[in-house]
Design a protein around this motif. Structure first.
Motif, short mmCIF file in Angstrom:
data_model
loop_
_atom_site.label_atom_id
_atom_site.label_comp_id
_atom_site.label_asym_id
_atom_site.label_seq_id
_atom_site.Cartn_x
_atom_site.Cartn_y
_atom_site.Cartn_z
N ILE A 173 3.83 -3.46 2.66
CA ILE A 173 3.84 -2.87 1.27
C ILE A 173 4.82 -2.18 0.86
N ASP A 174 5.74 -2.33 -0.20
CA ASP A 174 6.78 -1.12 -0.60
C ASP A 174 6.08 -0.07 -0.81
N SER A 197 2.79 1.34 -2.59
CA SER A 197 1.75 2.17 -1.65
C SER A 197 1.35 3.43 -2.31
N SER A 198 2.28 4.09 -2.95
CA SER A 198 2.17 5.21 -3.77
C SER A 198 1.26 5.12 -5.02
N LEU A 242 4.07 -11.71 3.85
CA LEU A 242 3.74 -11.41 2.62
C LEU A 242 3.96 -10.00 2.27
N SER A 243 4.95 -9.74 1.40
CA SER A 243 5.49 -8.07 1.13
C SER A 243 4.88 -8.06 -0.33
N GLY A 244 4.24 -6.94 -0.45
CA GLY A 244 3.83 -6.53 -1.91
C GLY A 244 4.65 -5.43 -2.72
N GLU A 257 14.01 -11.15 -9.88
CA GLU A 257 15.11 -10.70 -9.11
C GLU A 257 14.63 -10.55 -7.69
N LEU A 258 13.21 -9.99 -7.61
CA LEU A 258 12.84 -9.90 -6.05
C LEU A 258 12.74 -11.35 -5.56
N TRP A 259 12.33 -12.22 -6.38
CA TRP A 259 12.30 -13.77 -5.70
C TRP A 259 13.53 -14.32 -5.21
#
Length: 274
Positions: free
Chosen positions: A80-81, A85-86, A100-102, A249-251
């Protein structure tokens, strides 16, 4: 449109309800515009764990996450980024070789339309305490706004308020408030409940800036009431498109044309603006 075949990459949105979502419309158009062999679908799972199992099983490359899964989905991710996370909520998942990254693009999208507003020192009332509210609160707090939180569930509302040292007000008590900015992060006012007003008109003055994350209908009762009071308004489509463009853009590494995304939705025959 690029023909779908065995090599077509799969993307999706997970939410419940999700039939109102315009994510498939704009993401599929963006894939076509950039000649990317991919398709984007909408799924309304009842069980987020089983849905995430399917993401892994079918190698779904990217996922948009919406109500009510933005917090629940975190338990089923590998990474998780830091910002997500914050915030404590995820609205975007990237699948890289099975990892899998969030991420969270909601906070950026909420603040972007307010870039010409001096948030620092302004009193900002956030309606809601779910995943979208967490992202908006994170952004407002980072820009040194004075947060007020209201929510139907007082326990959730007080928990979010405590996270940012903000004041909490029960929903029945907010009509006496006069915040500089009001942001509705709930589904109140969304089709088929479009007759619901998410904030009392008593809170509105001609000096209030009003933002609604709901975009179906585009002219929610809150937005309509705000216009009648002479408020500056930011409709839900503005934030929706900003977060979607950041997801794309992330994908793909490509930042799509947000003006074209908005045009695609507004000119689609199924989109209702009234």
């Amino acid at each position: 449109m690029i023909p779908v075949n065995a090599d077509t990459r799969l993307f999706c949105v997970l939410g419940n309800p999700v039939s109102h979502s315009k994510s498939p419309l704009i993401h599929n158009q963006a894939f076509a515009d950039h000649q990317i062999d991919a398709v984007y679908l909408a799924f309304a799972p009842s069980d987020i764990q089983k849905a995430m199992d399917a993401v892994r099983q079918f190698d779904i490359q990217g996922v948009s996450v919406t109500i009510p899964f933005k917090q629940k989905v975190i338990s089923f991710l590998d990474k998780i980024d830091a910002e997500a996370s914050s915030i404590g909520a995820v609205n975007t998942i990237v699948n890289q070789n099975g990892v899998l990254s969030g991420y969270n693009t909601d906070s950026f999208a909420a603040i972007a339309p307010l870039k010409d507003v001096q948030i620092s020192g302004k009193t900002v009332l956030i309606i809601g305490a779910g995943g979208a509210a967490r992202a908006v609160a994170f952004g407002i707090h980072a820009h040194k706004g004075n947060l007020l939180i209201t929510n139907r569930s007082q326990d959730k509302g007080r928990a979010l308020a405590a996270r940012y040292n903000a004041d909490f007000y029960p929903m029945e008590a907010i009509r006496h408030l006069r915040p500089d900015i009001i942001i509705n992060t709930t589904s109140l006012g969304m089709t088929p409940g479009e007759n619901v007003l998410s904030c009392p008109e008593d809170c509105l003055t001609s000096e209030t800036l009003v933002m609604d994350v709901v975009y179906t209908p585009l002219e929610t009762r809150l937005i309509s009431a705000a216009r009648q009071k002479g408020c500056h308004v930011v409709d839900g489509l503005t934030m929706f498109i900003a977060q979607a463009a950041a997801q794309f853009e992330l994908w793909t590494g490509i930042l799509p044309d947000t003006k074209k995304m908005r045009h695609t939705i507004l000119t689609h025959p199924d989109f209702q603006t009234q």
